[in-house]
Design an enzyme around this catalytic site. Structure first.
Site, PDB file in Angstrom:
ATOM      1  N   ASP A 208      10.150  42.059  31.503  1.00 56.49           N
ATOM      2  CA  ASP A 208       9.389  42.818  31.539  1.00 56.49           C
ATOM      3  C   ASP A 208       7.991  43.022  30.682  1.00 56.49           C
ATOM      4  O   ASP A 208       7.275  41.863  30.431  1.00 56.49           O
ATOM      5  CB  ASP A 208      10.493  43.769  31.086  1.00 56.49           C
ATOM      6  CG  ASP A 208      10.027  45.310  32.087  1.00 56.49           C
ATOM      7  OD1 ASP A 208       8.627  45.756  31.638  1.00 56.49           O
ATOM      8  OD2 ASP A 208      10.899  45.645  32.599  1.00 56.49           O
TER       9      ASP A 208
ATOM     10  N   HIS B 233       6.513  50.193  29.690  1.00 52.44           N
ATOM     11  CA  HIS B 233       7.401  49.036  30.768  1.00 52.44           C
ATOM     12  C   HIS B 233       8.870  49.160  30.024  1.00 52.44           C
ATOM     13  O   HIS B 233      10.154  49.246  30.202  1.00 52.44           O
ATOM     14  CB  HIS B 233       7.034  49.136  32.073  1.00 52.44           C
ATOM     15  CG  HIS B 233       8.122  48.767  33.202  1.00 52.44           C
ATOM     16  ND1 HIS B 233       9.113  47.844  33.210  1.00 52.44           N
ATOM     17  CD2 HIS B 233       8.501  49.860  34.163  1.00 52.44           C
ATOM     18  CE1 HIS B 233       9.266  47.914  34.376  1.00 52.44           C
ATOM     19  NE2 HIS B 233       8.860  49.748  35.658  1.00 52.44           N
TER      20      HIS B 233
ATOM     21  N   SER C 273      13.701  50.611  38.986  1.00 48.06           N
ATOM     22  CA  SER C 273      12.832  50.201  37.137  1.00 48.06           C
ATOM     23  C   SER C 273      13.954  51.275  36.292  1.00 48.06           C
ATOM     24  O   SER C 273      14.326  49.450  35.304  1.00 48.06           O
ATOM     25  CB  SER C 273      11.400  50.124  36.779  1.00 48.06           C
ATOM     26  OG  SER C 273      10.566  49.304  36.865  1.00 48.06           O
TER      27      SER C 273
END
Length: 621
Positions: free
Chosen positions: A11, A71, A403
């Site tokens: 990520d 994220h 996600s």
């Protein structure tokens, strides 16, 4: 709770020192661990055991992979965040929180930079994670959308194998399963468009998104007593209790809004590309009622608005505007209710969750599974990253997407592998799929339309973590079992040779090919494109339950299809014993929609369910 398991995450990096990555009570990593953590010794601990940057295909010295997007931090905490006594967002307490496998170790591989993730870095990240010794890989990006870590922003682009740009995630995932590591990857956020599913290779656990039973509730009350239920993550503790005028706001020409509760249409804001937070701020409005689109209906976006912006359903919005047109100057007030649990219609398939069928792998049903992916509360690096203008510190935030659903499944896979360390990735995947549920409290899981979702939207159904640990039977595959399948698809030898590395493969001419629907997959997809057409499907199950056990078949198919299972009963006398069966499908007439059904193997302890989807188009399978 995942003790001794290592979850590798590809990520945008991770936030050092975040409380969700504390290692209180955590044992050291297992002796097999060969990786390293490029933060200092006060940050690296028994929870965060690995952290490195991989850019331009090489490891970047020992620079720490600090998350600049938020994220990576968010998804890592969903997979394996430690227990937190009180998760607070915008000053509102949401109670105790943890990841799915709170005692598992985390290894972060930062493969994204400046909002872009390149194929070569993803491949290198997967290779590094496997060499380091991870047990599960979690990838919250779609292979066809390598240019942005926040998935779901554009049409799929297919490589020579039909899996994605340079086939990066798919090829890397095959390398992972060849080393015994399951890969959980996001289906994408291009729903509800049919055929939009990504990461659809059969050796990947492809994860779609669902809603949860929690709502962050608000109520718009009119002075005449009318009430409209809505949602907003922003829940001010000292909201005004004064009645203020309600007015419709033209997004393109906002005026006369100061101090009022304005009504906006989401479709108008999207068309004009207007940011609703900025609109409310510049117009001086006290709050905003945002009417959902007709397509999205009652399923709200879960976006982290920075001001008092409340989403209401399309139908309620129409009623509200009708009332306002005949009662201009209506006074209203917003009641902020906070978290409300036990939402009766949950879970539903999220509207944004990418749908099947797979455009390339037409003989299997994708996605494989759905898990929580709407308004997911997890770790946040800082207020500046997630809520840049709010000006209030928060260590946790809400976000939505596949996600978010992907690390849920990654954590669950780690829990299963902890109990069954010798299971293959295919067996773990099968356990997750065949124990999933398509009904809750005798009601089918709905799509965003409020109609029952089909298997091309939800795969096998919604994950059931408890049942997945003890599935009874599994549909297993070894890495080499995918070669006859790929050869049967007509893919060239050179492409297959690249895809299945490090396995030895010469040419398909030396392989006994199988058609796509014959892969020993936990779900079943067939094509009955001709009148009176007959298709026979072969499957093999492995007994992972009680040594002495008996299963009886029960098959359901739509009108227009006849199906039989032979044998109808499977008797097992020992663990890991295998049994084969054949399903015969015959088209007997016009097939009633939805063209789907299910096969259940039922014992005294277990129900092993395989969804069945039926295509009737010559190009569909």
């Amino acid at each position: 709770m995942g003790e001794g398991m290592i979850i590798g995450i590809l990520d945008t990096g991770i936030t050092p020192g975040h409380p969700t990555f504390n290692d209180e009570g955590m044992p050291p990593p297992p002796v097999k661990w060969k990786g390293h953590c490029d933060f200092n010794k006060t940050i690296c601990n028994n929870k965060l055991i690995g952290a490195k940057i991989l850019k331009k295909g090489i490891e970047q010295g020992h620079r720490p992979p600090i998350d600049q997007r938020g994220h990576g931090t968010h998804v890592a905490s969903i997979a394996a965040g430690a227990f937190i006594k009180d998760a607070v967002v915008f000053g509102n307490s949401f109670g105790r929180a943890s990841g799915m496998a709170p005692r598992a170790h985390i290894a972060m591989y930062d493969v994204c930079e400046d909002n872009a993730c390149t194929g070569v870095d993803i491949m290198k990240g997967i290779e590094a994670a496997i060499d380091d010794g991870v047990d599960i890989l979690s990838i919250s990006m779609e292979d066809s959308l390598i240019q942005n870590p926040m998935i779901g922003e554009g049409p799929p682009k297919r490589g020579p194998l039909g899996i994605g740009i340079n086939q990066d995630i798919a090829i890397g995932a095959f390398y992972a399963i060849s080393k015994g590591v399951l890969v959980s990857a996001a289906a994408g956020n291009d729903g509800p468009n049919p055929g939009s599913v990504g990461n659809d290779a059969p050796w990947i656990l492809t994860v779609g998104a669902s809603t949860t039973d929690r709502r962050i509730a608000s109520v718009l009350r009119l002075q005449n007593g009318m009430k409209f239920q809505g949602e907003t993550i922003h829940q001010p503790k000292r909201a005004s209790r004064s009645w203020v005028p309600l007015t419709y706001l033209n997004a393109r020409a906002p005026k006369n809004a100061r101090g009022k509760i304005v009504i906006c249409k989401m479709i108008e804001l999207r068309t004009a590309r207007i940011n609703v937070d900025e609109l409310v701020s510049t117009s001086g409005a006290a709050a905003c009622i945002l009417i959902n689109t007709k397509e999205e209906g009652t399923q709200f976006s879960g976006k982290p608005y920075e001001g008092p912006i409340v989403e209401i359903s399309y139908d309620d919005g129409e009623k509200l505007l009708t009332h306002l047109s005949s009662h201009p100057g209506t006074l209203a007030v917003i009641d902020f209710k906070g978290a409300a649990l036990n939402e009766p219609n949950s879970p539903e398939v999220a509207i944004f969750s990418s749908r099947g069928p797979s455009e390339i792998f037409k003989g299997i049903t994708k996605p494989d599974i759905i898990g929580p992916g709407v308004e997911i509360l997890a770790a946040s690096p800082s207020d500046e990253m997630i809520y840049p203008t709010f000006g209030k510190k928060t260590e946790f935030a809400f976000d939505s997407g596949t996600s978010m659903s992907t690390p849920h499944l990654s954590g669950i896979a780690a829990l299963i592998k902890k109990v069954h360390p010798n299971w293959t990735p295919a067996a773990i995947k099968s356990a997750i799929m065949t124990t999933a549920y398509a009904y809750r409290k005798d009601k089918p899981i709905n799509d965003y339309t409020k109609l029952p979702a089909n298997y091309l939207a939800m795969g096998a159904g919604h994950v059931d973590p408890i049942k997945a640990v003890e599935p009874g039977l599994v549909y297993d595959n070894k890495p080499e079992d995918y070669i006859p399948y790929l050869c049967g698809m007509g893919i060239t030898d050179s492409v297959i040779r690249t895809a299945v590395s490090p396995l030895r493969f010469n040419t398909c001419s030396q392989v006994k090919k199988i058609s796509e629907e014959q892969l020993n997959y936990p779900s079943i997809r067939i094509n009955l494109k001709g009148n009176s057409m007959i298709v026979k499907i072969k499957r093999t199950v492995t007994n992972v339950g009680d040594a002495l056990s008996t299963y009886r078949a029960k098959i359901e198919v739509p009108k227009g299809v006849y199906a039989s299972v032979r044998p109808e009963m499977l008797n097992f006398t020992k663990e890991n014993e295998k049994r084969r069966f054949v399903i015969t499908f015959k088209k007997t007439g016009e097939i009633q929609e939805p063209a789907q059904g299910q096969l259940r193997w039922i014992s005294k302890k277990h129900v092993v369910r395989s969804p069945i989807t039926i295509a009737t188009d010559a190009n569909a399978a």
